[in-house]
Every structure is written in structure tokens, then in C-alpha cells.
Design a protein around this motif. Structure first.
Motif, mmCIF file in Angstrom:
data_model
loop_
_atom_site.group_PDB
_atom_site.id
_atom_site.type_symbol
_atom_site.label_atom_id
_atom_site.label_comp_id
_atom_site.label_asym_id
_atom_site.label_seq_id
_atom_site.Cartn_x
_atom_site.Cartn_y
_atom_site.Cartn_z
ATOM 1 N N GLY A 121 22.559 32.459 38.357
ATOM 2 C CA GLY A 121 22.245 32.160 36.751
ATOM 3 C C GLY A 121 21.213 31.096 36.631
ATOM 4 N N GLY A 122 21.107 30.193 37.270
ATOM 5 C CA GLY A 122 20.069 29.061 36.940
ATOM 6 C C GLY A 122 18.630 29.937 37.117
ATOM 7 N N ALA A 123 18.657 30.636 38.330
ATOM 8 C CA ALA A 123 17.169 31.152 38.215
ATOM 9 C C ALA A 123 16.890 32.294 37.334
ATOM 10 N N LEU A 124 18.060 33.002 36.586
ATOM 11 C CA LEU A 124 17.799 33.817 35.505
ATOM 12 C C LEU A 124 17.479 33.363 34.122
ATOM 13 N N LEU A 125 18.140 32.003 34.330
ATOM 14 C CA LEU A 125 17.717 31.229 33.165
ATOM 15 C C LEU A 125 16.469 30.835 32.740
ATOM 16 N N SER A 126 16.001 30.123 33.861
ATOM 17 C CA SER A 126 14.716 29.680 33.922
ATOM 18 C C SER A 126 13.668 30.656 33.980
ATOM 19 N N HIS A 127 14.038 31.936 34.598
ATOM 20 C CA HIS A 127 13.219 32.933 34.473
ATOM 21 C C HIS A 127 12.951 33.541 33.018
ATOM 22 N N GLY A 128 14.131 33.726 32.323
ATOM 23 C CA GLY A 128 14.027 34.016 30.922
ATOM 24 C C GLY A 128 13.168 33.230 30.069
#
Length: 207
Positions: A121-128
Motif C-alpha cells: 500500500g505504501g509503495a502504491l501510494l508513493s508511486h501514485g
């Protein structure tokens, strides 16, 4: 870091959080830099984190170095960077989740599930946040902003990785700052999109 058993739970969580969030920006660079730091002895790990030793494998480091080099150039070309981000929408979150999963104690299944979900979730958020910001920057006709932002991401990723490995007691703080930055970027982009589409709808209604 003085020894392989000196990391506390908060330090481990902080490192896991920082790595997963940074993976949303530069997954290959995070893997390569971590493997390099481990192979040179700059990142001694607690016994239950030995699974991360795979990152120091020459083959893994070679593939990660190739990916980091390709990303370095692709990320500095307007619109090619957005295409690259689109392709990695699944790759970065999965990579961040696996990195986070590898860091926590395998003897605690509940903690591992939590680490996998939060890491992804953290990686997806920062990627977004990164992908959205770069797409917005690409609307500018000049290439300088794109190159400057990409270079800043490169420098920040390497600098923050070094910082959390050198000072693990501060890793949780770094993770919180990165999380706040990612959330703030997503909120800012959401407001920007609402403003742009609101103006378009208003203009169409007045025609």
C-alpha cells in the motif's frame, strides 16, 4: 550500525516503511543500493533478516542495476516517464510489499501479512503520487522541470536510503515524512484535477 542484533522493532518497521515507500519511486535503485550496501558490509542485519541477503546476489544486483539504469534515462524523457510509470503500476507495489515482507520476523505470520499489505500500500501510494506529479509536469512544454524532478528523486532515494541504514533509529521518522509527502501529493493532484475539469465543465456550459 554496530551489530547484527542491535535493531529494535521500531527501527525494523521504520526501515521496512522507508524501503517500501522509496520503492514506489525507484524500485530497482532501492534493490541495487541495498544489495550493494549489504555486499560491502554497510548494512549488517539481524539474524531473522537474512532473507534480504538475496539482494546481494550478483545476478539480482545485475538485473536491478540494469533496471535502475534504464529507469534513470526513461524517467528524464517527457511522456516516456509516464509510460514507464504506467508499466510499473503493479511492479512497484509488489516489489515494495515483498521488500517489506522480507524485513519483518518470519516467526510472526500476522506481522508478515500486515507488513505485506502496508508495504504494498505504501509503495502504491508513493508511486501514485510520483506518477501523477510527473504527468502534471509533462504538460509543460519545456523539459527542464521533468529532468530536475527526476534527478531530485534519484538523489533523494539514494540519500534517504543511506540515512536510514546509517541511522536506523531515525528510519521511522523518515517513513512518516515520506508517507506525509505521498499523501500530500495525491491530495494536491486531486484538487488540481477537480479545478481543471471544473473549469472545462463551466466553459462548456457557457457555450
Amino acid at each position: 550500525m554496530d551489530g547484527t542484533s542491535s535493531l529494535g522493532i521500531m527501527e525494523i518497521i521504520g526501515i521496512a516503511g522507508s524501503m517500501s515507500l522509496l520503492a514506489g519511486w525507484r524500485l530497482y535503485l532501492v534493490i541495487f543500493a541495498t544489495g550493494l550496501a549489504m555486499s560491502t558490509g554497510h548494512v549488517p542485519l539481524p539474524e531473522h533478516l537474512e532473507s534480504l541477503q538475496i539482494l546481494a546476489n550478483p545476478w539480482v544486483m545485475g538485473v536491478a542495476a540494469f533496471g535502475a539504469l534504464a529507469e534513470f534515462f526513461a524517467d528524464k524523457i517527457p511522456w516516456l516517464d509516464s509510460a514507464w510509470d504506467t508499466v510499473h503500476t503493479l511492479v512497484r507495489p509488489i516489489g515494495g510489499a515483498l521488500l517489506s515482507l522480507a524485513i519483518v520476523d518470519p516467526g510472526d505470520p500476522a506481522l508478515q501479512v500486515l507488513a505485506f499489505l502496508l508495504g504494498g500500500g505504501g509503495a502504491l501510494l508513493s508511486h501514485g503520487g510520483k506518477a501523477g506529479a510527473r504527468a502534471a509536469i509533462n504538460t509543460s512544454p519545456e523539459p527542464v522541470s521533468n529532468i530536475a524532478m527526476s534527478t531530485a528523486e534519484d538523489v533523494a532515494t539514494i540519500g534517504l536510503l543511506w540515512f536510514v541504514y546509517e541511522y536506523p533509529w531515525a528510519a521511522a521518522g523518515v517513513a512518516l515524512v515520506l508517507l506525509a509527502l505521498a499523501i500530500g501529493t495525491v491530495i494536491m493532484l486531486r484538487r488540481l484535477l477537480k479545478r481543471v475539469f471544473g473549469k472545462r465543465e463551466g466553459g462548456e456550459a457557457s457555450v
